[in-house]
Scaffold this motif. Sequence first.
Motif, PDB file in Angstrom:
ATOM      1  N   GLN A   7      -6.757   1.212  16.342  1.00  0.00           N
ATOM      2  CA  GLN A   7      -5.923   0.543  15.352  1.00  0.00           C
ATOM      3  C   GLN A   7      -6.019  -0.971  15.506  1.00  0.00           C
ATOM      4  N   GLY A   8      -5.770  -1.663  14.398  1.00  0.00           N
ATOM      5  CA  GLY A   8      -5.794  -3.120  14.412  1.00  0.00           C
ATOM      6  C   GLY A   8      -7.190  -3.708  14.286  1.00  0.00           C
ATOM      7  N   GLN A   9      -8.185  -2.877  13.958  1.00  0.00           N
ATOM      8  CA  GLN A   9      -9.562  -3.353  13.829  1.00  0.00           C
ATOM      9  C   GLN A   9     -10.058  -3.322  12.383  1.00  0.00           C
ATOM     10  N   GLY A  10      -9.158  -3.013  11.450  1.00  0.00           N
ATOM     11  CA  GLY A  10      -9.548  -3.005  10.041  1.00  0.00           C
ATOM     12  C   GLY A  10     -10.104  -1.678   9.549  1.00  0.00           C
ATOM     13  N   LEU A  11     -10.058  -0.627  10.375  1.00  0.00           N
ATOM     14  CA  LEU A  11     -10.607   0.663   9.959  1.00  0.00           C
ATOM     15  C   LEU A  11      -9.797   1.287   8.822  1.00  0.00           C
ATOM     16  N   GLY A  12      -8.486   1.225   8.908  1.00  0.00           N
ATOM     17  CA  GLY A  12      -7.640   1.768   7.841  1.00  0.00           C
ATOM     18  C   GLY A  12      -7.878   1.050   6.522  1.00  0.00           C
ATOM     19  N   ARG A  13      -8.011  -0.260   6.586  1.00  0.00           N
ATOM     20  CA  ARG A  13      -8.277  -1.059   5.386  1.00  0.00           C
ATOM     21  C   ARG A  13      -9.632  -0.682   4.786  1.00  0.00           C
ATOM     22  N   GLU A  14     -10.647  -0.529   5.644  1.00  0.00           N
ATOM     23  CA  GLU A  14     -11.977  -0.180   5.158  1.00  0.00           C
ATOM     24  C   GLU A  14     -12.005   1.236   4.568  1.00  0.00           C
ATOM     25  N   MET A  15     -11.344   2.168   5.224  1.00  0.00           N
ATOM     26  CA  MET A  15     -11.301   3.534   4.676  1.00  0.00           C
ATOM     27  C   MET A  15     -10.577   3.556   3.337  1.00  0.00           C
ATOM     28  N   ILE A  31      -5.049   7.757  -7.342  1.00  0.00           N
ATOM     29  CA  ILE A  31      -5.047   8.090  -5.921  1.00  0.00           C
ATOM     30  C   ILE A  31      -3.597   8.030  -5.461  1.00  0.00           C
ATOM     31  N   GLU A  32      -3.208   9.006  -4.660  1.00  0.00           N
ATOM     32  CA  GLU A  32      -1.859   9.039  -4.109  1.00  0.00           C
ATOM     33  C   GLU A  32      -1.930   8.970  -2.593  1.00  0.00           C
ATOM     34  N   ALA A  33      -0.940   8.327  -2.003  1.00  0.00           N
ATOM     35  CA  ALA A  33      -0.846   8.217  -0.546  1.00  0.00           C
ATOM     36  C   ALA A  33       0.555   8.626  -0.120  1.00  0.00           C
ATOM     37  N   TYR A  34       0.627   9.400   0.922  1.00  0.00           N
ATOM     38  CA  TYR A  34       1.907   9.794   1.507  1.00  0.00           C
ATOM     39  C   TYR A  34       1.960   9.178   2.898  1.00  0.00           C
ATOM     40  N   VAL A  35       2.877   8.225   3.073  1.00  0.00           N
ATOM     41  CA  VAL A  35       2.926   7.440   4.312  1.00  0.00           C
ATOM     42  C   VAL A  35       4.288   7.631   4.969  1.00  0.00           C
ATOM     43  N   ARG A  36       4.247   7.899   6.277  1.00  0.00           N
ATOM     44  CA  ARG A  36       5.514   8.012   7.014  1.00  0.00           C
ATOM     45  C   ARG A  36       6.231   6.670   6.986  1.00  0.00           C
ATOM     46  N   LYS A  37       7.537   6.706   6.783  1.00  0.00           N
ATOM     47  CA  LYS A  37       8.322   5.477   6.642  1.00  0.00           C
ATOM     48  C   LYS A  37       8.195   4.546   7.834  1.00  0.00           C
ATOM     49  N   GLU A  38       8.042   5.095   9.037  1.00  0.00           N
ATOM     50  CA  GLU A  38       7.962   4.234  10.224  1.00  0.00           C
ATOM     51  C   GLU A  38       6.584   3.589  10.386  1.00  0.00           C
ATOM     52  N   ASN A  39       5.610   3.966   9.550  1.00  0.00           N
ATOM     53  CA  ASN A  39       4.259   3.398   9.639  1.00  0.00           C
ATOM     54  C   ASN A  39       4.188   2.127   8.785  1.00  0.00           C
ATOM     55  N   SER A  40       4.821   1.076   9.277  1.00  0.00           N
ATOM     56  CA  SER A  40       4.937  -0.165   8.503  1.00  0.00           C
ATOM     57  C   SER A  40       3.582  -0.811   8.230  1.00  0.00           C
ATOM     58  N   ARG A  41       2.631  -0.666   9.139  1.00  0.00           N
ATOM     59  CA  ARG A  41       1.304  -1.275   8.922  1.00  0.00           C
ATOM     60  C   ARG A  41       0.593  -0.614   7.745  1.00  0.00           C
ATOM     61  N   MET A  42       0.670   0.709   7.665  1.00  0.00           N
ATOM     62  CA  MET A  42       0.008   1.403   6.552  1.00  0.00           C
ATOM     63  C   MET A  42       0.743   1.124   5.239  1.00  0.00           C
TER      64      MET A  42
END
Length: 101
Positions: A7-15, A31-42
Motif C-alpha cells: 500500500q501507498g505505492q500507487g497500485l490502487g490508483r493504477e488498478m 462502474i460501481e465500487a463498494y468501499v468499507r467506510k474505514e478505508n479512507s484512502r480508497m
Amino acid sequence: IVSDRFQGQGLGREMTRRLIAIGRDEGLRRIEAYVRKENSRMLSLVKKAGFHVAREDDHVVEEYMDLIPGEKVADNPQAPLRRLSNERQRRRESRIDQKYE
C-alpha cells in the motif's frame, strides 16, 4: 485488494485507472465500487477518480461512475452496446484487411 505491504505505492490508483479504461473500451455504462467506510484512502481515491456516492450504511459506501460522457445510464441504454458492436466490427474488418495484404 492491495496487500498491506504494497500500500501507498500507487497500485490502487493504477488498478482503478486501468479498470475505468477497460470499462470504457468494452462499452460499459457504469462502474460501481463498494468501499468499507474505514478505508479512507480508497474513499479518497475513488472520489478523486470521479466516482459519486450512491448510498452508504454503517459499514459500506457504494460509489459509481458513469463511463459515457454526457450520457446517464437511463438516457440511452442501447448506446454502449452499439458502440461496442461498431468497435468489434472495425476490429474484425481490420484483421481481415491485414490477412489479405
